[in-house]
Scaffold this motif. Sequence first.
Motif, PDB file in Angstrom:
ATOM      1  N   ASP A   8       0.872  -1.181   0.000  1.00  0.00           N
ATOM      2  CA  ASP A   8       0.000   0.000   0.000  1.00  0.00           C
ATOM      3  C   ASP A   8       0.903   1.224   0.000  1.00  0.00           C
ATOM      4  N   ASP A   9       0.519   2.256  -0.736  1.00  0.00           N
ATOM      5  CA  ASP A   9       1.348   3.462  -0.757  1.00  0.00           C
ATOM      6  C   ASP A   9       1.139   4.323   0.480  1.00  0.00           C
ATOM      7  N   ASP A  10       0.124   4.007   1.282  1.00  0.00           N
ATOM      8  CA  ASP A  10      -0.094   4.707   2.548  1.00  0.00           C
ATOM      9  C   ASP A  10       0.704   3.979   3.626  1.00  0.00           C
ATOM     10  N   ARG A  11       1.786   4.592   4.062  1.00  0.00           N
ATOM     11  CA  ARG A  11       2.687   3.925   5.003  1.00  0.00           C
ATOM     12  C   ARG A  11       2.032   3.689   6.362  1.00  0.00           C
ATOM     13  N   TYR A  32       5.424  -0.687  -1.213  1.00  0.00           N
ATOM     14  CA  TYR A  32       4.657   0.556  -1.277  1.00  0.00           C
ATOM     15  C   TYR A  32       4.175   0.893  -2.682  1.00  0.00           C
ATOM     16  N   ASP A  33       4.408   0.022  -3.623  1.00  0.00           N
ATOM     17  CA  ASP A  33       3.795   0.134  -4.948  1.00  0.00           C
ATOM     18  C   ASP A  33       3.851  -1.235  -5.607  1.00  0.00           C
ATOM     19  N   GLY A  34       3.160  -1.350  -6.750  1.00  0.00           N
ATOM     20  CA  GLY A  34       3.053  -2.647  -7.407  1.00  0.00           C
ATOM     21  C   GLY A  34       4.377  -3.222  -7.877  1.00  0.00           C
ATOM     22  N   GLN A  35       5.281  -2.359  -8.310  1.00  0.00           N
ATOM     23  CA  GLN A  35       6.583  -2.837  -8.787  1.00  0.00           C
ATOM     24  C   GLN A  35       7.362  -3.490  -7.641  1.00  0.00           C
ATOM     25  N   ILE A  46       6.155 -16.091  -0.726  1.00  0.00           N
ATOM     26  CA  ILE A  46       4.996 -15.386  -0.202  1.00  0.00           C
ATOM     27  C   ILE A  46       3.771 -16.299  -0.257  1.00  0.00           C
ATOM     28  N   HIS A  47       2.991 -16.299   0.829  1.00  0.00           N
ATOM     29  CA  HIS A  47       1.814 -17.164   0.908  1.00  0.00           C
ATOM     30  C   HIS A  47       0.501 -16.418   0.718  1.00  0.00           C
ATOM     31  N   LEU A  48       0.512 -15.100   0.919  1.00  0.00           N
ATOM     32  CA  LEU A  48      -0.701 -14.288   0.736  1.00  0.00           C
ATOM     33  C   LEU A  48      -0.283 -12.839   0.538  1.00  0.00           C
ATOM     34  N   ILE A  49      -1.084 -12.104  -0.238  1.00  0.00           N
ATOM     35  CA  ILE A  49      -0.781 -10.705  -0.535  1.00  0.00           C
ATOM     36  C   ILE A  49      -1.985  -9.835  -0.195  1.00  0.00           C
ATOM     37  N   LEU A  50      -1.751  -8.766   0.571  1.00  0.00           N
ATOM     38  CA  LEU A  50      -2.726  -7.698   0.778  1.00  0.00           C
ATOM     39  C   LEU A  50      -2.304  -6.554  -0.137  1.00  0.00           C
ATOM     40  N   MET A  51      -3.159  -6.200  -1.108  1.00  0.00           N
ATOM     41  CA  MET A  51      -2.749  -5.285  -2.179  1.00  0.00           C
ATOM     42  C   MET A  51      -3.712  -4.112  -2.303  1.00  0.00           C
ATOM     43  N   ASP A  52      -3.189  -2.911  -2.132  1.00  0.00           N
ATOM     44  CA  ASP A  52      -3.991  -1.709  -2.357  1.00  0.00           C
ATOM     45  C   ASP A  52      -4.279  -1.558  -3.855  1.00  0.00           C
ATOM     46  N   VAL A  53      -5.427  -0.970  -4.170  1.00  0.00           N
ATOM     47  CA  VAL A  53      -5.786  -0.779  -5.578  1.00  0.00           C
ATOM     48  C   VAL A  53      -5.100   0.450  -6.161  1.00  0.00           C
ATOM     49  N   MET A  54      -5.226   1.586  -5.508  1.00  0.00           N
ATOM     50  CA  MET A  54      -4.701   2.836  -6.055  1.00  0.00           C
ATOM     51  C   MET A  54      -3.302   3.102  -5.526  1.00  0.00           C
ATOM     52  N   MET A  55      -2.294   2.919  -6.400  1.00  0.00           N
ATOM     53  CA  MET A  55      -0.896   3.138  -6.015  1.00  0.00           C
ATOM     54  C   MET A  55      -0.128   3.722  -7.199  1.00  0.00           C
ATOM     55  N   PRO A  56       0.961   4.431  -6.934  1.00  0.00           N
ATOM     56  CA  PRO A  56       1.790   4.969  -8.021  1.00  0.00           C
ATOM     57  C   PRO A  56       2.614   3.875  -8.683  1.00  0.00           C
ATOM     58  N   ASN A  57       3.176   4.198  -9.830  1.00  0.00           N
ATOM     59  CA  ASN A  57       4.078   3.333 -10.611  1.00  0.00           C
ATOM     60  C   ASN A  57       3.355   2.131 -11.216  1.00  0.00           C
ATOM     61  N   LEU A  58       2.809   1.268 -10.372  1.00  0.00           N
ATOM     62  CA  LEU A  58       2.032   0.130 -10.857  1.00  0.00           C
ATOM     63  C   LEU A  58       0.913  -0.105  -9.858  1.00  0.00           C
ATOM     64  N   ASP A  97     -10.318 -11.865  -2.995  1.00  0.00           N
ATOM     65  CA  ASP A  97     -11.223 -11.222  -2.041  1.00  0.00           C
ATOM     66  C   ASP A  97     -10.851  -9.754  -1.966  1.00  0.00           C
ATOM     67  N   TYR A  98     -11.646  -8.977  -1.239  1.00  0.00           N
ATOM     68  CA  TYR A  98     -11.303  -7.573  -1.023  1.00  0.00           C
ATOM     69  C   TYR A  98     -11.796  -7.123   0.341  1.00  0.00           C
ATOM     70  N   VAL A  99     -11.134  -6.118   0.881  1.00  0.00           N
ATOM     71  CA  VAL A  99     -11.523  -5.481   2.136  1.00  0.00           C
ATOM     72  C   VAL A  99     -11.657  -3.995   1.862  1.00  0.00           C
ATOM     73  N   THR A 100     -12.759  -3.407   2.322  1.00  0.00           N
ATOM     74  CA  THR A 100     -13.020  -2.000   2.068  1.00  0.00           C
ATOM     75  C   THR A 100     -12.459  -1.129   3.189  1.00  0.00           C
ATOM     76  N   LYS A 101     -11.759  -0.077   2.795  1.00  0.00           N
ATOM     77  CA  LYS A 101     -11.248   0.895   3.766  1.00  0.00           C
ATOM     78  C   LYS A 101     -12.361   1.868   4.153  1.00  0.00           C
ATOM     79  N   PRO A 102     -12.371   2.362   5.397  1.00  0.00           N
ATOM     80  CA  PRO A 102     -11.514   1.937   6.507  1.00  0.00           C
ATOM     81  C   PRO A 102     -11.943   0.555   6.986  1.00  0.00           C
ATOM     82  N   PHE A 103     -10.976  -0.296   7.271  1.00  0.00           N
ATOM     83  CA  PHE A 103     -11.299  -1.679   7.583  1.00  0.00           C
ATOM     84  C   PHE A 103     -11.200  -1.952   9.083  1.00  0.00           C
ATOM     85  N   ASN A 104     -11.916  -2.965   9.482  1.00  0.00           N
ATOM     86  CA  ASN A 104     -11.839  -3.463  10.851  1.00  0.00           C
ATOM     87  C   ASN A 104     -10.727  -4.504  10.919  1.00  0.00           C
ATOM     88  N   PRO A 105      -9.760  -4.334  11.812  1.00  0.00           N
ATOM     89  CA  PRO A 105      -8.646  -5.295  11.882  1.00  0.00           C
ATOM     90  C   PRO A 105      -9.104  -6.743  12.048  1.00  0.00           C
TER      91      PRO A 105
END
Length: 232
Positions: A8-11, A32-35, A46-58, A97-105
């Motif tokens: 995610d690009d949001d640190r 912090y980006d797709g690349q 890697i066994h699982l990825i949490l991936m933000d949709v809107m990020m710079p570069n990729l 799958d997807y999780v909507t922000k703001p998310f519940n931990p």
Amino acid sequence: MYNILICDDDRDIVSALDIYLSSEGYQTFLAYDGQQALRMVQENDIHLILMDVMMPNLDGIRATARLRESCNVPIILLTAKSEDADKVLGLNIGADDYVTKPFNPMEVMARVKSQLRRYTTLGGRNISGQDDGLLKNGGIAMDDAAKTVTVDGEPVNLTPLEFSILRLLLRHPGQVFSTAQIYEQVWNDPAYGSENTVAVHIRHLREKLEIDPGNPRYIKVVWGLGYKMEKI
């Protein structure tokens, strides 16, 4: 120990997810980006990825499409409420799958555990050691112990969710399952608003199993009721 990539690009979000996952005993990798995410997957197990949709570069959508060319690890997209179209697009190109922000931990943890459980038992990492035999229908053959599928003798690469849906249908040829029933049995979650999610994965299955996905031989729709595996 499972290795989870957080991208995610949001640190602040990355840091928060890192804390939640680390406290549950997971090994985390941060990008912090797709690349950066693509490089992490190439260099680590890697066994699982949490991936933000809107990020710079990729962005997350294109990164997911790239990842699906070579791996089937579960990908959970992190999306904003305004990104409904991206949720559908993400599922279309291979997200699980997807999780909507703001998310519940707690919701994130539940979805992570569910996807990892499915991946280890239904995907490329069979740890159960159980042999449930061979499931066949027409040219489709599934070896549930080896977690492999062939169509007319040719191997087919399925994601864990696709494998699980196909196994459900193969075990009950001719039986009609509603989208809610499929979702509840495969995702192990209540089937609220599940129609689009199930339809996307059924379409992916048809594209991989059928000669003509638009005129399927195996996975049939029963209008107004759901889907079934046609007996061949």
